[in-house]
Design a protein around this motif. Structure first.
Motif, PDB file in Angstrom:
ATOM      1  N   ARG A   1       0.475  -0.843  -0.085  1.00 37.96           N
ATOM      2  CA  ARG A   1      -0.442   0.054   0.100  1.00 37.96           C
ATOM      3  C   ARG A   1       0.539   1.283  -0.375  1.00 37.96           C
ATOM      4  O   ARG A   1       0.637   2.347  -0.690  1.00 37.96           O
ATOM      5  CB  ARG A   1      -1.256  -0.129   1.106  1.00 37.96           C
ATOM      6  N   ALA A   2       2.326   1.166   0.774  1.00 37.09           N
ATOM      7  CA  ALA A   2       2.796   2.859   0.685  1.00 37.09           C
ATOM      8  C   ALA A   2       3.782   2.397  -0.396  1.00 37.09           C
ATOM      9  O   ALA A   2       3.771   3.520  -0.993  1.00 37.09           O
ATOM     10  CB  ALA A   2       3.842   2.416   1.744  1.00 37.09           C
ATOM     11  N   MET A   3       3.305   1.282  -1.255  1.00 29.09           N
ATOM     12  CA  MET A   3       4.311   1.601  -2.710  1.00 29.09           C
ATOM     13  C   MET A   3       3.663   3.069  -3.440  1.00 29.09           C
ATOM     14  O   MET A   3       3.591   3.546  -4.330  1.00 29.09           O
ATOM     15  CB  MET A   3       4.387  -0.062  -3.261  1.00 29.09           C
ATOM     16  N   GLU A   4       2.172   2.664  -3.241  1.00 25.79           N
ATOM     17  CA  GLU A   4       1.051   3.494  -4.644  1.00 25.79           C
ATOM     18  C   GLU A   4       0.840   5.160  -3.608  1.00 25.79           C
ATOM     19  O   GLU A   4       0.478   5.758  -4.571  1.00 25.79           O
ATOM     20  CB  GLU A   4      -0.010   2.968  -4.392  1.00 25.79           C
ATOM     21  N   THR A   5       1.819   5.255  -2.305  1.00 26.74           N
ATOM     22  CA  THR A   5       1.450   6.406  -1.920  1.00 26.74           C
ATOM     23  C   THR A   5       3.028   7.141  -1.475  1.00 26.74           C
ATOM     24  O   THR A   5       2.431   8.240  -1.213  1.00 26.74           O
ATOM     25  CB  THR A   5       0.769   6.576  -0.175  1.00 26.74           C
ATOM     26  N   THR A   6       3.456   6.094  -1.360  1.00 23.93           N
ATOM     27  CA  THR A   6       4.690   7.654  -0.622  1.00 23.93           C
ATOM     28  C   THR A   6       5.727   6.943  -2.077  1.00 23.93           C
ATOM     29  O   THR A   6       6.358   5.390  -1.739  1.00 23.93           O
ATOM     30  CB  THR A   6       5.252   7.471   0.433  1.00 23.93           C
TER      31      THR A   6
ATOM     32  N   ILE B   1      11.520   0.012   0.903  1.00 22.38           N
ATOM     33  CA  ILE B   1      11.523  -0.301   2.567  1.00 22.38           C
ATOM     34  C   ILE B   1      10.196  -1.660   2.674  1.00 22.38           C
ATOM     35  O   ILE B   1       9.223  -0.819   3.233  1.00 22.38           O
ATOM     36  CB  ILE B   1      11.534   1.020   3.797  1.00 22.38           C
ATOM     37  N   LYS B   2      10.340  -2.270   3.345  1.00 22.38           N
ATOM     38  CA  LYS B   2       9.364  -3.261   3.590  1.00 22.38           C
ATOM     39  C   LYS B   2       9.352  -3.550   4.991  1.00 22.38           C
ATOM     40  O   LYS B   2       8.149  -3.868   5.419  1.00 22.38           O
ATOM     41  CB  LYS B   2       8.886  -5.185   3.193  1.00 22.38           C
ATOM     42  N   ASP B   3      10.814  -3.061   5.606  1.00 25.61           N
ATOM     43  CA  ASP B   3      10.579  -3.270   6.982  1.00 25.61           C
ATOM     44  C   ASP B   3       9.600  -1.704   7.819  1.00 25.61           C
ATOM     45  O   ASP B   3       9.532  -1.051   7.628  1.00 25.61           O
ATOM     46  CB  ASP B   3      11.832  -3.450   7.754  1.00 25.61           C
ATOM     47  N   VAL B   4       8.682  -2.034   9.055  1.00 26.29           N
ATOM     48  CA  VAL B   4       8.190  -1.403   9.412  1.00 26.29           C
ATOM     49  C   VAL B   4       8.795  -1.866  11.128  1.00 26.29           C
ATOM     50  O   VAL B   4       8.640  -2.802  11.682  1.00 26.29           O
ATOM     51  CB  VAL B   4       6.420  -1.577   9.933  1.00 26.29           C
ATOM     52  N   TYR B   5       8.892  -0.989  11.789  1.00 26.02           N
ATOM     53  CA  TYR B   5       9.588  -0.946  13.353  1.00 26.02           C
ATOM     54  C   TYR B   5       8.802   0.193  14.056  1.00 26.02           C
ATOM     55  O   TYR B   5       8.082   0.735  13.784  1.00 26.02           O
ATOM     56  CB  TYR B   5      11.027   0.200  13.122  1.00 26.02           C
ATOM     57  N   ASP B   6       8.542  -0.371  15.738  1.00 32.06           N
ATOM     58  CA  ASP B   6       7.760   0.348  16.354  1.00 32.06           C
ATOM     59  C   ASP B   6       9.631   0.908  16.837  1.00 32.06           C
ATOM     60  O   ASP B   6      10.019   0.802  17.720  1.00 32.06           O
ATOM     61  CB  ASP B   6       7.827  -0.432  17.716  1.00 32.06           C
ATOM     62  N   VAL B   7       9.026   3.010  16.657  1.00 29.96           N
ATOM     63  CA  VAL B   7       9.789   4.098  16.924  1.00 29.96           C
ATOM     64  C   VAL B   7       9.323   4.551  17.777  1.00 29.96           C
ATOM     65  O   VAL B   7       8.038   5.580  18.457  1.00 29.96           O
ATOM     66  CB  VAL B   7       9.740   5.236  15.645  1.00 29.96           C
ATOM     67  N   PRO B   8       9.948   5.266  19.245  1.00 26.70           N
ATOM     68  CA  PRO B   8       9.456   5.378  20.383  1.00 26.70           C
ATOM     69  C   PRO B   8       9.770   6.966  20.089  1.00 26.70           C
ATOM     70  O   PRO B   8       9.944   7.625  18.877  1.00 26.70           O
ATOM     71  CB  PRO B   8      10.815   5.970  20.973  1.00 26.70           C
TER      72      PRO B   8
ATOM     73  N   PRO C   1       1.987   2.340   8.100  1.00 28.32           N
ATOM     74  CA  PRO C   1       3.167   3.225   8.983  1.00 28.32           C
ATOM     75  C   PRO C   1       3.662   4.403   8.499  1.00 28.32           C
ATOM     76  O   PRO C   1       3.642   5.225   7.330  1.00 28.32           O
ATOM     77  CB  PRO C   1       4.216   2.332   9.081  1.00 28.32           C
ATOM     78  N   ILE C   2       4.442   5.754   9.411  1.00 28.62           N
ATOM     79  CA  ILE C   2       5.062   6.831   8.752  1.00 28.62           C
ATOM     80  C   ILE C   2       6.474   6.761   8.627  1.00 28.62           C
ATOM     81  O   ILE C   2       6.766   5.446   8.990  1.00 28.62           O
ATOM     82  CB  ILE C   2       4.263   7.840   9.812  1.00 28.62           C
ATOM     83  N   ASP C   3       6.671   7.579   7.831  1.00 28.44           N
ATOM     84  CA  ASP C   3       7.585   7.724   7.314  1.00 28.44           C
ATOM     85  C   ASP C   3       8.551   8.642   7.811  1.00 28.44           C
ATOM     86  O   ASP C   3       8.588   9.636   7.751  1.00 28.44           O
ATOM     87  CB  ASP C   3       8.008   8.255   5.718  1.00 28.44           C
ATOM     88  N   LEU C   4      10.079   8.265   8.287  1.00 34.02           N
ATOM     89  CA  LEU C   4      10.699   8.777   8.953  1.00 34.02           C
ATOM     90  C   LEU C   4      11.854   9.080   8.408  1.00 34.02           C
ATOM     91  O   LEU C   4      12.386   7.570   7.872  1.00 34.02           O
ATOM     92  CB  LEU C   4      11.302   8.368  10.435  1.00 34.02           C
TER      93      LEU C   4
ATOM     94  N   LYS D   1       4.194   2.792  14.420  1.00 34.83           N
ATOM     95  CA  LYS D   1       4.793   2.003  13.537  1.00 34.83           C
ATOM     96  C   LYS D   1       5.490   3.204  12.585  1.00 34.83           C
ATOM     97  O   LYS D   1       4.775   4.223  11.443  1.00 34.83           O
ATOM     98  CB  LYS D   1       3.886   1.892  12.842  1.00 34.83           C
ATOM     99  N   ALA D   2       6.297   3.103  11.626  1.00 34.36           N
ATOM    100  CA  ALA D   2       7.218   4.019  10.808  1.00 34.36           C
ATOM    101  C   ALA D   2       7.974   2.989   9.759  1.00 34.36           C
ATOM    102  O   ALA D   2       8.784   1.698  10.543  1.00 34.36           O
ATOM    103  CB  ALA D   2       7.967   4.908  11.615  1.00 34.36           C
ATOM    104  N   LYS D   3       8.640   3.233   9.319  1.00 35.51           N
ATOM    105  CA  LYS D   3       9.798   3.031   7.874  1.00 35.51           C
ATOM    106  C   LYS D   3      10.703   3.807   8.136  1.00 35.51           C
ATOM    107  O   LYS D   3      10.387   4.618   8.170  1.00 35.51           O
ATOM    108  CB  LYS D   3       8.863   2.652   6.707  1.00 35.51           C
ATOM    109  N   LEU D   4      12.010   3.405   7.917  1.00 31.02           N
ATOM    110  CA  LEU D   4      13.247   4.201   8.465  1.00 31.02           C
ATOM    111  C   LEU D   4      13.794   4.371   6.899  1.00 31.02           C
ATOM    112  O   LEU D   4      13.877   3.558   6.051  1.00 31.02           O
ATOM    113  CB  LEU D   4      13.964   3.676   8.935  1.00 31.02           C
ATOM    114  N   VAL D   5      13.757   6.205   6.136  1.00 28.45           N
ATOM    115  CA  VAL D   5      14.068   6.291   5.312  1.00 28.45           C
ATOM    116  C   VAL D   5      15.585   6.917   5.412  1.00 28.45           C
ATOM    117  O   VAL D   5      15.670   8.116   6.022  1.00 28.45           O
ATOM    118  CB  VAL D   5      13.563   7.323   4.735  1.00 28.45           C
ATOM    119  N   ARG D   6      16.433   6.003   5.615  1.00 30.27           N
ATOM    120  CA  ARG D   6      17.999   6.414   5.787  1.00 30.27           C
ATOM    121  C   ARG D   6      18.265   7.761   5.016  1.00 30.27           C
ATOM    122  O   ARG D   6      18.454   7.753   3.230  1.00 30.27           O
ATOM    123  CB  ARG D   6      18.575   5.565   4.840  1.00 30.27           C
TER     124      ARG D   6
END
Length: 147
Positions: free
Chosen positions: A34-39, A45-52, A87-90, A123-128
């Motif tokens: 779904r994220a590929m269609e919107t961002t 990036i397929k990994d999703v993390y629990d970010v503080p 997830p949000i993108d960070l 929940k977030a995807k980390l964009v290096r």
């Protein structure tokens, strides 16, 4: 697109130890799809993390639709699947003298819903990213401690 996707994946592999990967790969795949269609940022990036929540910086004030935030809060409270709230993108930047910094420019309604529910993580995807990427968003307002 394959080339860009590969670069994003390769540069996103070294994740800080305090982040926890969400362990359900089936749901991660669907979220990623779904994220590929919107961002554009997290398409590869397929990994999703629990970010503080406390680790995330939101330097641009959000303009919120209160009904949307309330609706998201209800969805999050009753969430039965990872797919219900994407997830949000960070932007994940390593400072010039070390340290990891996480900047969020989108996902303002999701972020606010999690904040109001007093959730410790989101929940977030980390964009290096790099400081140069940050300047695209913030111009000369970008923090100098990252250079």
């Amino acid at each position: 697109m394959k080339f860009i996707s590969h670069l994003i994946r390769v540069s996103s592999r070294r994740i800080p130890p305090f982040l926890h990967r969400i362990q359900n790969p089936v749901h991660t795949f669907h979220i990623q799809r779904r994220a590929m269609e919107t961002t554009v940022h997290s398409a590869g990036i397929k990994d999703v993390y629990d970010v503080p929540m406390s680790a995330i910086q939101r330097p641009i004030p959000s303009i919120l639709d209160e009904q949307k935030v309330a609706s998201l809060m209800e969805t999050i409270k009753g969430e039965t699947s990872e797919e219900e709230v994407p997830p949000i993108d960070l932007l994940w930047i390593t400072g010039g003298e070390g340290g990891n910094y996480y900047f969020s420019f989108g996902g303002c309604h999701r972020y606010e819903a999690y904040r109001r529910l007093h959730r410790e993580t989101i929940k977030a995807k980390l964009v290096r990213s790099t400081v140069r990427d940050l300047y695209h968003y913030m111009g000369s307002s970008a923090p100098i401690y990252l250079a």
